[in-house]
Design a protein around this motif. Structure first.
Motif, short mmCIF file in Angstrom:
data_model
loop_
_atom_site.label_atom_id
_atom_site.label_comp_id
_atom_site.label_asym_id
_atom_site.label_seq_id
_atom_site.Cartn_x
_atom_site.Cartn_y
_atom_site.Cartn_z
N LEU A 63 0.82 -1.21 0.00
CA LEU A 63 0.00 0.00 0.00
C LEU A 63 0.85 1.26 0.00
O LEU A 63 0.51 2.26 -0.65
CB LEU A 63 -0.94 -0.01 1.22
N ALA A 64 1.97 1.25 0.71
CA ALA A 64 2.82 2.44 0.79
C ALA A 64 3.35 2.82 -0.59
O ALA A 64 3.39 4.01 -0.96
CB ALA A 64 3.98 2.21 1.77
N GLU A 65 3.78 1.80 -1.36
CA GLU A 65 4.30 2.10 -2.70
C GLU A 65 3.20 2.68 -3.59
O GLU A 65 3.43 3.61 -4.37
CB GLU A 65 4.87 0.82 -3.32
N LEU A 66 1.98 2.13 -3.49
CA LEU A 66 0.88 2.64 -4.31
C LEU A 66 0.55 4.08 -3.94
O LEU A 66 0.33 4.93 -4.82
CB LEU A 66 -0.34 1.73 -4.14
N VAL A 67 0.53 4.40 -2.64
CA VAL A 67 0.23 5.77 -2.20
C VAL A 67 1.31 6.72 -2.67
O VAL A 67 1.03 7.87 -3.06
CB VAL A 67 0.05 5.81 -0.67
N ASN A 68 2.57 6.27 -2.66
CA ASN A 68 3.66 7.13 -3.14
C ASN A 68 3.46 7.47 -4.62
O ASN A 68 3.73 8.60 -5.05
CB ASN A 68 5.01 6.43 -2.94
N GLU A 69 2.97 6.51 -5.40
CA GLU A 69 2.70 6.79 -6.81
C GLU A 69 1.61 7.85 -6.95
O GLU A 69 1.72 8.75 -7.80
CB GLU A 69 2.28 5.50 -7.53
N GLU A 97 2.61 11.05 3.69
CA GLU A 97 1.92 9.79 3.96
C GLU A 97 2.47 9.22 5.26
O GLU A 97 3.62 9.44 5.63
CB GLU A 97 2.10 8.81 2.81
N ASP A 98 1.61 8.51 5.95
CA ASP A 98 1.98 7.88 7.22
C ASP A 98 1.51 6.43 7.16
O ASP A 98 0.47 6.07 7.75
CB ASP A 98 1.33 8.63 8.38
N ILE A 99 2.27 5.63 6.41
CA ILE A 99 1.90 4.24 6.17
C ILE A 99 3.13 3.37 6.42
O ILE A 99 4.22 3.66 5.91
CB ILE A 99 1.41 4.03 4.73
N THR A 124 5.98 -1.80 5.32
CA THR A 124 5.73 -3.23 5.09
C THR A 124 4.24 -3.57 5.02
O THR A 124 3.89 -4.75 4.93
CB THR A 124 6.38 -4.05 6.21
N LEU A 125 3.37 -2.55 5.08
CA LEU A 125 1.93 -2.82 5.10
C LEU A 125 1.48 -3.31 3.72
O LEU A 125 1.59 -2.59 2.73
CB LEU A 125 1.15 -1.56 5.48
N ASP A 167 -7.81 -4.76 -5.30
CA ASP A 167 -7.54 -4.43 -6.70
C ASP A 167 -6.67 -3.18 -6.70
O ASP A 167 -7.15 -2.09 -6.39
CB ASP A 167 -8.85 -4.18 -7.44
N PRO A 168 -5.38 -3.28 -7.02
CA PRO A 168 -4.50 -2.10 -6.92
C PRO A 168 -4.93 -0.95 -7.81
O PRO A 168 -4.79 0.22 -7.43
CB PRO A 168 -3.13 -2.65 -7.33
#
Length: 460
Positions: free
Chosen positions: A314-320, A338-340, A343-344, A349-350
């Motif tokens: 999820l963290a990588e997706l939010v960074n995008e 972001e505060d995720i 490793t979460l 569905d991404p």
């Protein structure tokens, strides 16, 4: 007649008036009988005055006096002495005696009904007070047949008069009901029929004009219903038109993006470090756009495709999402964070989760830049025991009351001028597709916070 409101009202009014007259009939007949007997007592008293003037009467005169009084015998009590004043041959025994001195209403009504139901010729005795205090008691003997005939004649006249009164009353009420109730009701029905022929025509919406309170309330309720229905039909028509437009645009846009995707494949082979760093993001954005065009027409098909569940960070997706929004911030003073946990990981569905967070962050960014003031946007997420929780918080101006009333409805929950109000409606549908919940956690002058809860369940 029985199937119309005015016809039933006419019949019921006639029946009720007749019923009321019947209830009046018995006391009226009882009063008539009492008056009849009192009249006979008075006539007999007057006839007996001839004997008081002369102790001896000619038999023919005595019979004439009794015939005129309508009695057989007259007895008068004066000064504690009871005397037979006039007498003649009685055709039979006395069947009943009636004392009018102490008779109450119930007794009078009972005796009157009994007389009407007794057709046999009888001789009765009647006692009463002499008129003008001419003694203590007067007693007569008379035939009951003429009394019953007079009572029947009087009763028939009463019933005939009652029938005429009930018919006239019912007719007047019938005309009044037709004018005051039936005609306005037919007018309301006519408005409903005309509106049903073209419900999208706002000119056919009823305008309340009734003076009767209940009818006016019905007209106002119908006006509200027609207004809402017309607005709903116009909205559905716009949605249908939008669906057709989106389908055409999606088809052409997909072809354009497919060509762009071929060019980005070549850009990826560039040796320029900056190009190599930006190329994957460009490829990802174009891939998402192509997928969106192919898999859904947003509100053109009125539904989103079922989510394709995979495991993702999820963290990588939010960074995008945040990287894409930073390009749109330009010179505005808006910070993204972001505060995720790094490793979460969650299952979902991404592409749809990207759209969920992207829409919320984009709305927050547009709200802040629209004020011209600096602001912050933060995306936080954590894993609970049974669900993942994502919060998108901003320090913007908050949502106006009108937007909160129709927050997740398309074309009604728009906040920004020129906005269609589709963003939050799309987000809400995508969250529902994941079995989750989207709610407005807070919105005031200090900012807005949206909370997304996605259940783990089988997806965990």
């Amino acid at each position: 007649m029985l199937n119309s409101l005015s016809g039933r009202f006419l019949i019921l009014t006639t029946v009720f008036v007749m019923l009321a007259e019947v209830l009046i009939f018995v006391p009226s007949v009882a009063r008539f009988r009492a008056d009849y007997l009192t009249d006979r007592l008075e006539r007999a008293q007057i006839a007996s005055l001839a004997l008081l003037a002369d102790d001896m009467l000619d038999p023919d005169l005595e019979r004439e006096l009794l015939a005129n009084a309508g009695v057989y015998n007259v007895a008068l009590q004066r000064n504690a002495t009871r005397e037979l004043m006039l007498s003649s041959e009685v055709p039979g025994p006395v069947a009943e005696s009636f004392d009018l001195r102490e008779a109450g209403p119930v007794v009078l009504m009972h005796d009157a009904i009994a007389r009407l139901l007794s057709p046999e010729p009888e001789v009765i005795r009647v006692l009463g007070y002499p008129s003008r205090q001419a003694g203590q008691l007067i007693e007569i003997t008379m035939e009951a047949g003429p009394l019953r005939s007079a009572m029947l004649d009087y009763g028939l006249r009463i019933l005939m008069l009652s029938a005429v009164i009930s018919v006239i009353t019912a007719l007047l009420l019938f005309l009044a009901v037709r004018r005051l109730l039936v005609r306005p009701i037919k007018g309301v029905v006519g408005h409903m029929i005309r509106f049903a022929e073209a419900p999208e025509d706002a000119r056919r919406i009823i305008k309340p004009s009734a003076s009767v309170k209940e009818l006016r309330e019905a007209e106002e309720a119908l006006q509200s219903l027609q207004t809402q229905l017309a607005a709903s039909l116009r909205q559905k028509e716009r949605l249908a038109q939008l669906g057709g437009a989106v389908a055409r645009v999606s088809h052409d846009l997909r072809n354009i993006l497919t060509s762009a995707q071929l060019f980005t494949d070549r850009i990826e082979m560039s040796e320029d470090p900056s190009v190599k760093r930006m190329a994957p993001k460009l490829v990802g954005s174009i891939t998402r756009a192509v997928s969106l065009c192919e898999n859904t027409l947003a509100f053109g098909r009125a539904e989103e495709p079922a989510p394709v569940l995979t495991q993702f960070n999820l963290a990588e997706l939010v960074n995008e999402v945040l990287e894409a929004e930073r390009l749109a911030i330009d010179e505005h003073d808006v910070s993204l964070s972001e505060d995720i946990p790094a490793t979460l990981k969650m299952r979902g569905d991404p592409e749809q989760v990207y759209r969920i967070i992207g829409n919320l962050v984009r709305n927050a960014r547009q709200a802040i830049t629209g004020t011209g003031q600096p602001g912050e946007i933060n995306v936080a997420a954590w894993a609970g025991d049974t669900e993942w929780v994502i919060e998108v918080t901003d320090t913007g101006p908050g949502l106006p009351p009108k937007a909160r009333e129709h927050l997740f409805q398309p074309f009604q929950g728009g906040v920004r001028k020129g906005g269609a109000g589709l963003g939050l409606a799309i987000v809400a549908e995508l969250v529902r597709n994941h079995g989750g919940q989207l709610r407005l956690a807070r919105s005031d002058e200090t900012g807005t916070c949206f909370e997304i809860r996605l259940p783990m369940g089988e997806m965990g």
